[in-house]
Write a protein that holds these residues in place. Structure first.
Motif, mmCIF file in Angstrom:
data_model
loop_
_atom_site.group_PDB
_atom_site.id
_atom_site.type_symbol
_atom_site.label_atom_id
_atom_site.label_comp_id
_atom_site.label_asym_id
_atom_site.label_seq_id
_atom_site.Cartn_x
_atom_site.Cartn_y
_atom_site.Cartn_z
ATOM 1 N N TRP A 136 0.825 -1.219 0.000
ATOM 2 C CA TRP A 136 0.000 0.000 0.000
ATOM 3 C C TRP A 136 0.854 1.261 0.000
ATOM 4 C CZ3 TRP A 136 -4.238 -1.340 -1.911
ATOM 5 C CH2 TRP A 136 -4.823 -2.574 -1.611
ATOM 6 N N THR A 137 2.095 1.157 0.476
ATOM 7 C CA THR A 137 3.015 2.283 0.305
ATOM 8 C C THR A 137 3.258 2.501 -1.187
ATOM 9 O OG1 THR A 137 4.093 1.764 2.421
ATOM 10 C CG2 THR A 137 5.299 3.178 0.893
ATOM 11 N N TRP A 139 1.181 1.580 -3.502
ATOM 12 C CA TRP A 139 -0.098 2.088 -4.026
ATOM 13 C C TRP A 139 -0.171 3.600 -3.859
ATOM 14 C CZ3 TRP A 139 -4.000 4.756 -1.547
ATOM 15 C CH2 TRP A 139 -5.221 4.877 -2.228
ATOM 16 N N MET A 140 0.339 4.103 -2.742
ATOM 17 C CA MET A 140 0.375 5.559 -2.539
ATOM 18 C C MET A 140 1.179 6.223 -3.653
ATOM 19 S SD MET A 140 -1.172 6.607 0.341
ATOM 20 C CE MET A 140 -1.989 5.690 1.658
ATOM 21 N N THR A 143 -0.760 6.159 -6.867
ATOM 22 C CA THR A 143 -1.885 7.100 -6.774
ATOM 23 C C THR A 143 -1.408 8.531 -6.988
ATOM 24 O OG1 THR A 143 -3.113 5.637 -5.292
ATOM 25 C CG2 THR A 143 -3.700 7.966 -5.261
ATOM 26 N N TRP A 504 1.918 7.659 6.205
ATOM 27 C CA TRP A 504 0.532 7.189 6.115
ATOM 28 C C TRP A 504 0.213 6.051 7.085
ATOM 29 C CZ3 TRP A 504 -1.591 2.419 4.541
ATOM 30 C CH2 TRP A 504 -0.677 1.461 4.121
ATOM 31 N N SER A 547 3.492 14.116 6.210
ATOM 32 C CA SER A 547 2.184 13.487 6.454
ATOM 33 C C SER A 547 1.056 14.487 6.255
ATOM 34 C CB SER A 547 2.135 12.875 7.853
ATOM 35 O OG SER A 547 2.367 13.837 8.862
ATOM 36 N N LEU A 550 0.705 14.619 2.397
ATOM 37 C CA LEU A 550 0.062 13.431 1.836
ATOM 38 C C LEU A 550 -1.429 13.435 2.149
ATOM 39 C CD1 LEU A 550 0.389 10.794 0.304
ATOM 40 C CD2 LEU A 550 0.842 9.655 2.487
ATOM 41 N N LEU A 554 -4.282 12.997 -0.663
ATOM 42 C CA LEU A 554 -5.337 11.984 -0.630
ATOM 43 C C LEU A 554 -6.721 12.623 -0.610
ATOM 44 C CD1 LEU A 554 -3.752 9.481 1.923
ATOM 45 C CD2 LEU A 554 -4.023 9.141 -0.543
#
Length: 807
Positions: A136-137, A139-140, A143, A504, A547, A550, A554
């Protein structure tokens, strides 16, 4: 008397908490959620140090207090296990991080964190090196790429020769690497960046409304560094490229007598004349070996080389020379400067060194001159044509920009010190960047269904300083097929900065049970933003800024409905030892394990919170933990005296009621403001009152146990059980108080002068002589008997009288 024996008491309650799962919360069904977050540690081989525990215990007290107030508290923990810190330690000890890190994590969790009495929900642990996490890191990253917030470019980057990798600007402290202290230089490389500058204005302006420690907000404001000014465009001779500069002083343009280009600026090659090329090239090479800190040092002698080119001042068409000088940085503004030596000190020093003209365009204040320094203040414009007489920094600047704007030569603008985040790392121990390079399609993100791009096991993972990651030496990893067209392609071999992993992680905690999404929308909406985040201020412009960025990215992409990740951030202080900063080289690092083994976790917790103000830090003294163990023994004796049946009736003595109610109120308020040392001092005063007056009352005993619970949870559970209370003490609620009883009862003090009554005062009971004396001296009935007299001594009887002896 109940004896506080940590060797039996603490394991007993740690086992019970684990069996009963008291630290686990029903995330979906919670009625009153409170997300209590502490900064997760990186699992070093040395284990947790006292600074970690100081931070964690201070955060845990907040969570335990909220549980007593009836909140459903979620307090998770994980491990920031990727990155250079783990890799370099493994290299130093000839080990592999893939084998070392899991053992370190187990030690942290089983032999340290679980022994300290933290109310941690281990069912939601995260480990940034787990493929289930870094999927998922990655995926970040994908994205951000798809949303235009990740890009690759070639340019000068911060290169650490010690770590053999690129660093983000935030990881360069005073010109040196934050990890190894090597002097950081510049290197031309293709790197991946995140567009942190895309949210610069939002990140800055939102700080005003954040409930954060002010010193953290100040650090972020300074790092983002907004400057108001103008962009001015200068033509160059012989139809050369136009040069645009950013300046905060457009009012001084008539005083611009030369221009400066940063040595690494790409436009330089189009400006340099053939006869100056070799000298400029040599200068560029020399400048590349210097750190930005060296180049910006205030008293450093100025250096530079004439390029052979000239620009035209747009205000008066005067021809001015273009120089290259290392005091200008390509990364700030446009990397070009209009030099006004009369009104900028750096330009003044340069002009003096190279005998360049100095033209004054702002009238000087009285007593000022230009013989030794520039004048950077305000005043009426002079030598500025039609703008003479206007105040330089206000009306003058406005008028000059307005006059040049129609020709496209000037426009108002805002500049930021903040730079885009360079996330490429030429190391091994990190999540591979999920990009494939195809000769036909260009850079292609790895599809979500193919994530994670697994980090392969490399026996030789040492970086070689070539500028390529060790992964580039693995053909099995490097060679792949394009996800779009199927043609032979190559993977990106850099790994991402581990600060992406930590930017995240708090989204993942509530959703670790899901393997098909990074964070569940419903749980995220219920539990985030984080209610309270406690950590070190050293992360102000690294983790905390990343953070925040990010979160906005998001939010913009539609994945979350909030723009700030933490409702409240509190920066704790720093511990020193015997007045000195702790350092491995000085041999004064504190290993908490030995103190906990000897005195118990609760005594260690209480001492850490009592030794100084939590928000400022404290001075660790070896005898302090033992003293706190003695205090806890006294408290246990006061709460559960041996062979004594406690009186179940409410206390009636006004003084006792005052101490009980005011302590409950004060401790609760002090916990909320992180004033743990004063909260503990107040508990100690109540214990002293109970002990001194031999009070054996169940209501007071139960209140004391609940007041103690956030600080010393093991002992509180043991005492609560000894009082016949139901498990757990943290389910029993915070004690209530009577507001009227928080005011101390008043007594009448007699004020005597030489033994004769001259006045009376109604004051709170228990005041000291030092508190009463000024009140007695100020009494009108007393003052006339003191006229022309000298106070030689005073006689004080507590709660009764003060006798002033004068002559």
């Amino acid at each position: 008397m109940l004896k506080y024996d940590p060797k039996t008491v603490e394991p007993k309650w740690q086992k019970r908490w684990a069996q009963e799962k008291v630290d686990q919360v029903d995330l979906a069904g919670a009625k009153k959620p409170f997300y209590n977050l502490m900064m997760f540690p990186y699992p070093s081989a040395e284990g947790l140090h006292v600074g970690n525990l100081f931070a964690f215990v201070g955060s845990d007290i907040q969570g335990r207090y909220r549980r007593l107030l009836g909140y459903d508290v979620f307090e998770p923990m994980g491990f920031d296990a990727f990155g250079m810190h783990s890799e370099k330690f493994a290299l130093k000890n000839n080990r592999h991080p893939a084998e070392m890190v899991p053992k370190n994590i187990e030690r942290f969790r089983e032999t340290q964190l679980k022994k300290v009495g933290l109310s941690l929900d281990w069912s939601h642990q995260v480990d940034t090196t787990s493929p289930e996490y870094y999927r998922w890191t990655q995926w970040m990253f994908v994205t951000l790429f798809k949303n235009g917030l990740a890009y690759r470019k070639t340019g000068p980057v911060n290169w650490c020769p010690g770590c053999k990798t690129v660093l983000a600007a935030e990881q360069v402290i005073d010109g040196a690497c934050e990890r190894c202290a090597s002097v950081v230089g510049k290197k031309e490389m293709a790197q991946w960046y995140f567009k942190t500058t895309a949210f610069a204005q939002e990140l800055l302006e939102a700080l005003d409304d954040l409930d954060w420690s002010e010193r953290t907000k100040i650090a972020q404001r300074n790092w983002i560094g907004r400057s108001f000014g103008a962009e001015l465009t200068f033509a160059t001779e012989n139809n050369g490229p136009a040069l645009t500069v950013f300046t905060t002083r457009p009012d001084t343009i008539f005083g611009a007598t030369y221009m400066v280009v940063a040595p690494e600026h790409p436009i330089l090659k189009t400006l340099v004349t053939p006869d100056r090329l070799s000298e400029v090239t040599a200068y560029q090479k020399a400048a590349a070996s210097l750190s930005e800190l060296d180049r910006q040092t205030e008293n450093r002698e100025k250096t530079g080389v004439f390029t052979g080119a000239f620009a035209l001042n747009p205000a008066n068409q005067r021809k001015i020379p273009i120089w290259v000088a290392d005091y200008v940085l390509a990364g700030y503004g446009t990397g070009l400067v209009m030099a006004v030596p009369a009104h900028d000190q750096r330009d003044y020093d340069f002009a003096k060194k190279f005998d360049l003209p100095i033209i004054q365009v702002v009238a000087l204040d009285s007593g000022e001159d230009l013989t030794t320094k520039a004048y950077e203040g305000d005043g009426p414009l002079i030598n500025s044509g039609p703008f003479d007489g206007l105040m330089a920094k206000s009306a003058g600047a406005e008028a000059i920009v307005a006059s040049l704007a129609p020709s496209g030569l000037a426009k108002k603008t805002v500049n930021y010190r903040l730079r885009d985040w360079c996330v490429s790392r030429q190391r091994y121990w990190g999540p591979p960047i999920p990009i494939v390079y195809c000769p036909k399609c260009g850079p292609v993100p790895v599809p979500e269904k193919d994530l994670p791009v697994l980090l392969p096991y490399l026996a030789d993972y040492k970086p070689d300083g070539s500028g390529l990651s060790p992964l580039a030496r693995s053909p099995e990893f490097l060679k792949t097929a394009c996800p779009e067209c199927g043609s032979p392609a190559e993977r990106e071999t850099d790994v991402s900065d581990n600060f992406l992993c930590s930017a995240w992680y708090f989204y993942r905690y509530p959703s670790t049970q899901f393997d098909d999404r990074p964070f569940d929308p419903e749980l995220t909406k219920k539990w985030l933003p984080v209610d309270l985040y406690v950590g070190g201020n050293e992360h102000a412009v690294l983790h905390l800024l990343y953070s925040r960025w990010l979160c906005r990215a998001l939010n913009q992409a539609g994945f979350i409905d909030f723009a700030e990740p933490y409702k409240r951030f509190v920066a704790h202080g720093m511990i020193v030892r015997d007045g000195a900063k702790m350092s491995k080289s000085w041999g004064n690092i504190i290993n908490p394990d030995s103190y906990i083994a000897e005195f118990g976790a609760d005594a260690f917790r209480v001492y850490l919170m009592f030794m100084g103000a939590y928000l400022e830090g404290g001075d660790f003294r070896d005898g302090g933990v033992k003293a706190m163990k003695s205090f806890l023994d006294r408290l246990a004796a006061a709460v559960a005296p041996e062979g004594v049946a406690l009186d179940p009736n409410p206390p009636t003595d006004p003084e006792t009621l005052y101490w009980l109610n005011s302590t409950i109120k004060t401790v609760g308020n002090d916990i909320l403001r992180f004033s743990y040392n004063t909260a503990l001092a107040r508990i100690m005063e109540l214990v002293n009152h109970v002990t001194k007056n031999q009070i054996q009352n169940r209501i007071i005993a139960e209140a004391l146990v609940r007041l103690l619970a956030p600080f010393a949870p093991h002992l509180a559970e043991e005492l609560w059980e000894s009082l016949g209370g139901r498990f757990s003490v943290f389910a029993q609620g915070w004690p209530t108080y009577d507001e009227a009883a928080t005011q101390r009862p008043e007594v009448e003090y007699v004020v005597q002068v030489n033994g004769k009554v001259r006045g009376r005062l109604s004051l709170a009971k228990g005041l000291t002589a030092e508190e009463i004396e000024p009140l007695a001296l100020a009494n009108p009935g007393v003052q006339k008997w003191l006229a022309d007299k000298t106070l030689v001594r005073k006689i004080f009887v507590p709660d009764k009288l003060i006798n002033l002896v004068v002559k």
